[in-house]
Design a protein around this motif. Structure first.
Motif, mmCIF file in Angstrom:
data_model
loop_
_atom_site.group_PDB
_atom_site.id
_atom_site.type_symbol
_atom_site.label_atom_id
_atom_site.label_comp_id
_atom_site.label_asym_id
_atom_site.label_seq_id
_atom_site.Cartn_x
_atom_site.Cartn_y
_atom_site.Cartn_z
ATOM 1 N N VAL A 261 76.016 71.456 61.811
ATOM 2 C CA VAL A 261 75.514 70.076 61.814
ATOM 3 C C VAL A 261 74.200 70.515 62.722
ATOM 4 N N GLN A 262 73.897 71.408 63.384
ATOM 5 C CA GLN A 262 72.637 71.479 64.129
ATOM 6 C C GLN A 262 71.920 72.568 63.233
ATOM 7 N N GLU A 263 70.657 72.713 63.326
ATOM 8 C CA GLU A 263 69.763 73.912 63.123
ATOM 9 C C GLU A 263 68.360 73.801 64.062
ATOM 10 N N MET A 264 67.816 74.918 63.915
ATOM 11 C CA MET A 264 66.786 75.042 64.696
ATOM 12 C C MET A 264 65.756 75.738 63.928
ATOM 13 N N VAL A 265 64.474 75.646 64.573
ATOM 14 C CA VAL A 265 63.175 76.192 64.142
ATOM 15 C C VAL A 265 62.610 77.029 65.376
ATOM 16 N N ARG A 266 62.220 78.321 65.352
ATOM 17 C CA ARG A 266 61.726 79.075 66.522
ATOM 18 C C ARG A 266 60.188 78.728 66.279
ATOM 19 N N VAL A 267 59.500 78.530 67.737
ATOM 20 C CA VAL A 267 58.291 78.371 67.552
ATOM 21 C C VAL A 267 57.706 79.416 68.537
ATOM 22 N N ASP A 268 56.594 79.807 68.408
ATOM 23 C CA ASP A 268 55.962 80.980 69.283
ATOM 24 C C ASP A 268 54.967 80.279 70.053
ATOM 25 N N LEU A 269 55.013 80.422 71.231
ATOM 26 C CA LEU A 269 53.847 79.628 72.086
ATOM 27 C C LEU A 269 52.632 80.521 72.647
ATOM 28 N N ARG A 270 52.578 81.743 72.190
ATOM 29 C CA ARG A 270 51.567 82.492 72.614
ATOM 30 C C ARG A 270 50.471 82.226 71.913
ATOM 31 N N ILE A 271 49.237 82.880 72.455
ATOM 32 C CA ILE A 271 48.017 82.491 71.821
ATOM 33 C C ILE A 271 48.075 83.506 70.536
ATOM 34 N N LYS A 272 47.567 82.990 69.307
ATOM 35 C CA LYS A 272 47.526 83.519 68.003
ATOM 36 C C LYS A 272 45.706 83.791 67.856
ATOM 37 N N VAL A 273 45.599 84.761 67.059
ATOM 38 C CA VAL A 273 44.258 85.276 66.840
ATOM 39 C C VAL A 273 44.314 85.337 65.182
ATOM 40 N N ILE A 274 43.228 84.658 64.585
ATOM 41 C CA ILE A 274 42.926 84.582 63.398
ATOM 42 C C ILE A 274 41.452 84.792 62.883
ATOM 43 N N GLU A 275 41.475 85.554 62.171
ATOM 44 C CA GLU A 275 40.081 86.201 61.554
ATOM 45 C C GLU A 275 39.780 85.199 60.514
ATOM 46 N N ILE A 276 38.690 84.302 60.512
ATOM 47 C CA ILE A 276 38.076 83.670 59.662
ATOM 48 C C ILE A 276 37.370 84.359 58.550
ATOM 49 N N PRO A 277 37.712 84.329 57.167
ATOM 50 C CA PRO A 277 37.005 85.134 56.390
ATOM 51 C C PRO A 277 35.550 84.682 56.271
ATOM 52 N N SER A 278 34.948 85.755 55.707
ATOM 53 C CA SER A 278 33.379 85.403 55.702
ATOM 54 C C SER A 278 33.124 84.290 54.638
ATOM 55 N N GLN A 279 32.335 83.195 54.986
ATOM 56 C CA GLN A 279 32.151 82.216 54.370
ATOM 57 C C GLN A 279 30.536 82.307 54.098
ATOM 58 N N ASP A 280 30.192 81.546 52.601
ATOM 59 C CA ASP A 280 28.970 81.497 52.299
ATOM 60 C C ASP A 280 28.442 80.326 52.789
ATOM 61 N N VAL A 281 27.343 79.996 53.869
ATOM 62 C CA VAL A 281 26.779 79.118 54.307
ATOM 63 C C VAL A 281 25.265 79.119 54.016
#
Length: 276
Positions: free
Chosen positions: A56-76
């Motif tokens: 009847v019920q289901e859940m989705v886990r959510v992590d509240l910690r700070i995440k670090v993402i490397e933005i790939p090199s962008q042509d600007v």
């Protein structure tokens, strides 16, 4: 003789254990559970023990910690038409688990793609010099734009750091030449300012010496002392023009007398010639 109870009891035990595992969840301190009942959002639970109704019920886990993402090199391309490659690092965390699950399909790649487009858009509005000298300001601008756009997703962007700005070799050489020319310009300006200050100081000193004759005499004696201390055989003695002026006037008077006598004899000679 075979008894059906011997087969049914283990099955019931296994089903009970499976239902217990499906209904009892344990969440860590940094986790939250977004609970859905028959597909409809019910609540956000956790941390700790969370009991769900099986099937009847289901859940989705959510992590509240700070995440670090490397933005790939962008042509600007900067505002002054300089092409470069820029990469950055993005720090963010989920502050509203309900929005992070319901408002966006997958908040992690969505935030990464939004950071890439925002980085290109913000840096493209500035010149190359601003990118190199005001990196902190540009990072703050990107962070504020991302934070305002991801607020509806329940995500808080805490920081954006621009790591490297890669230029072509030709542009690096051009920047080196520009820096060298700038140093030469500063050196010439400093030298000119020093000359101006020295000349201004000399003018002020001349005014002070001219206002007090005794000061000029003291300066003259000090100069003689400095020349004598160096053991020089030649001494330059400055002669004031006021001392020489009377002698010059004496030399000028005989010349004036001779000139006046010569002018007076000329008419007499003309008269004698006319009588003859």
């Amino acid at each position: 003789m075979f008894s059906p109870s011997l087969f049914v009891v283990p099955v019931i035990v296994l089903l009970a254990f499976a239902l217990l595992v499906a209904s009892v969840k344990i969440l860590r301190q940094y986790e939250r559970a977004v609970v859905f009942t028959l597909g409809r959002f019910q609540s956000v639970r956790g941390p700790g023990l969370v009991i769900l109704i099986p099937f009847v019920q289901e859940m989705v886990r959510v992590d509240l910690r700070i995440k670090v993402i490397e933005i790939p090199s962008q042509d600007v391309i900067s505002r002054d038409n300089v092409s470069m490659k820029v990469d950055a690092v993005l720090y963010f965390n989920v502050v509203n688990p309900e929005r992070a699950i319901i408002q966006v399909q997958s908040y992690l790649p969505a935030t990464s793609m939004l950071a890439q487009t925002t980085l290109r858009a913000v840096l493209g509005q500035h010149d190359l010099d601003e990118m190199l000298s005001e990196r902190k300001k540009l990072s703050a601008d990107v962070q504020s734009i991302l934070d305002s756009q991801t607020e509806t997703w329940g995500i808080k962007v805490t920081n954006v750091e621009i790591r490297t700005v890669e230029l072509t070799e030709n542009m690096v050489r051009a920047i080196a030449k520009q820096a060298e020319a700038e140093r030469d310009r500063r050196a010439k300006v400093i030298h000119a300012e020093a000359e101006f200050q020295a000349s201004q100081t000399l003018v002020n000193a001349a005014k002070i010496l001219s206002s007090t004759p005794a000061a000029m005499q003291l300066r003259y004696l000090q100069t003689l002392t400095e020349i004598g201390a160096e053991q020089n055989s030649t001494v330059v003695f400055p002669m004031p023009i006021d001392i020489i002026k009377p002698f010059l006037e004496l030399f000028e008077k005989p010349a004036q007398i001779v000139g006046s006598n010569g002018a007076g004899r000329a008419p007499l000679l003309n008269e004698v010639k006319s009588e003859v």
